[in-house]
Design an enzyme around this catalytic site. Sequence first.
Site, PDB file in Angstrom:
ATOM      1  N   GLY A  40       0.507 -19.519  -7.482  1.00  0.00           N
ATOM      2  CA  GLY A  40       0.843 -18.220  -6.902  1.00  0.00           C
ATOM      3  C   GLY A  40      -0.424 -17.436  -6.625  1.00  0.00           C
ATOM      4  O   GLY A  40      -1.540 -17.939  -6.791  1.00  0.00           O
ATOM      5  N   ASP A  85      -5.567 -23.628 -17.832  1.00  0.00           N
ATOM      6  CA  ASP A  85      -5.809 -22.421 -17.051  1.00  0.00           C
ATOM      7  C   ASP A  85      -7.299 -22.326 -16.714  1.00  0.00           C
ATOM      8  O   ASP A  85      -8.102 -22.097 -17.602  1.00  0.00           O
ATOM      9  CB  ASP A  85      -5.346 -21.211 -17.863  1.00  0.00           C
ATOM     10  CG  ASP A  85      -5.240 -19.946 -17.044  1.00  0.00           C
ATOM     11  OD1 ASP A  85      -5.425 -19.994 -15.817  1.00  0.00           O
ATOM     12  OD2 ASP A  85      -4.963 -18.901 -17.649  1.00  0.00           O
ATOM     13  N   LYS A 118       1.576 -15.809 -13.150  1.00  0.00           N
ATOM     14  CA  LYS A 118       1.421 -17.237 -13.462  1.00  0.00           C
ATOM     15  C   LYS A 118       1.128 -17.478 -14.933  1.00  0.00           C
ATOM     16  O   LYS A 118       1.796 -18.300 -15.578  1.00  0.00           O
ATOM     17  CB  LYS A 118       0.278 -17.853 -12.634  1.00  0.00           C
ATOM     18  CG  LYS A 118       0.440 -17.768 -11.150  1.00  0.00           C
ATOM     19  CD  LYS A 118      -0.750 -18.356 -10.412  1.00  0.00           C
ATOM     20  CE  LYS A 118      -2.074 -17.737 -10.775  1.00  0.00           C
ATOM     21  NZ  LYS A 118      -2.350 -16.439 -10.199  1.00  0.00           N
ATOM     22  N   ALA A 129      -8.767 -23.734 -21.654  1.00  0.00           N
ATOM     23  CA  ALA A 129      -9.452 -22.900 -20.662  1.00  0.00           C
ATOM     24  C   ALA A 129     -10.539 -23.716 -19.974  1.00  0.00           C
ATOM     25  O   ALA A 129     -11.312 -24.412 -20.631  1.00  0.00           O
ATOM     26  CB  ALA A 129     -10.065 -21.681 -21.339  1.00  0.00           C
ATOM     27  N   THR A 130     -10.592 -23.619 -18.655  1.00  0.00           N
ATOM     28  CA  THR A 130     -11.564 -24.390 -17.878  1.00  0.00           C
ATOM     29  C   THR A 130     -12.757 -23.553 -17.422  1.00  0.00           C
ATOM     30  O   THR A 130     -13.607 -24.042 -16.695  1.00  0.00           O
ATOM     31  CB  THR A 130     -10.889 -24.997 -16.634  1.00  0.00           C
ATOM     32  OG1 THR A 130     -10.399 -23.936 -15.809  1.00  0.00           O
ATOM     33  CG2 THR A 130      -9.764 -25.939 -17.022  1.00  0.00           C
ATOM     34  N   HIS A 166      -9.732 -12.889 -23.431  1.00  0.00           N
ATOM     35  CA  HIS A 166      -8.611 -13.823 -23.287  1.00  0.00           C
ATOM     36  C   HIS A 166      -8.363 -14.599 -24.578  1.00  0.00           C
ATOM     37  O   HIS A 166      -7.214 -14.828 -24.958  1.00  0.00           O
ATOM     38  CB  HIS A 166      -8.864 -14.792 -22.131  1.00  0.00           C
ATOM     39  CG  HIS A 166      -8.642 -14.186 -20.791  1.00  0.00           C
ATOM     40  ND1 HIS A 166      -7.395 -13.895 -20.302  1.00  0.00           N
ATOM     41  CD2 HIS A 166      -9.516 -13.802 -19.833  1.00  0.00           C
ATOM     42  CE1 HIS A 166      -7.503 -13.362 -19.105  1.00  0.00           C
ATOM     43  NE2 HIS A 166      -8.779 -13.292 -18.793  1.00  0.00           N
ATOM     44  N   GLU A 188     -11.756 -25.102 -25.041  1.00  0.00           N
ATOM     45  CA  GLU A 188     -12.476 -24.850 -23.793  1.00  0.00           C
ATOM     46  C   GLU A 188     -13.086 -26.158 -23.322  1.00  0.00           C
ATOM     47  O   GLU A 188     -13.773 -26.841 -24.077  1.00  0.00           O
ATOM     48  CB  GLU A 188     -13.565 -23.803 -24.007  1.00  0.00           C
ATOM     49  CG  GLU A 188     -12.990 -22.445 -24.353  1.00  0.00           C
ATOM     50  CD  GLU A 188     -14.061 -21.400 -24.593  1.00  0.00           C
ATOM     51  OE1 GLU A 188     -15.172 -21.546 -24.048  1.00  0.00           O
ATOM     52  OE2 GLU A 188     -13.779 -20.448 -25.324  1.00  0.00           O
TER      53      GLU A 188
END
Length: 171
Positions: free
Chosen positions: A12, A83, A18, A37-38, A53, A65
Amino acid sequence: MTTGNRIVYVTGGVRSGKSRYAQELALSLSSNPVYLATARKWDTEFEDRIRIHQNDRDEPWTNIEEEKHFAALPIDGRVVVIDCVTLWLTNFFVDTKNDVQQCLQLVEQEILQLKQRPGVFIIISNEIGMGLHADTEVGRRFTDLQGWANQLIARHADDAVFMVSGRAVKI
């Protein structure tokens, strides 16, 4: 512990809901989901955003991560929110010196590996091609990469959801 493999693709626009949707889905499926997490820590401002976050996801989340190669992590049998694709692609794009085809090959390798792993993988992406047209050639190349990567991931997904104004639309 989750058996089998399921990929849920959530996409989206910016602030479309999202992440909220993905996190609520993960919590409905597991009492201890993983948040993967990327994001790459580009500077101190970005490190601060990452820290905020992380603090938002305390118990019951396990935070991991990984900038690029998450398919090999010890996440078998878990419910995992990944994400996000846009930040993940940025890492590949920068490291390959903007080579779109190489990025797409690397993305497909990761997704195919992920499909072999037991677990539920909820992958969040952005529809950046629905916004303004990029002003620069590199921006247009990245927008193309994002669109093609989104198609690739959606093709491999068991379920796909498009978020609009906080509402989930199954696609």
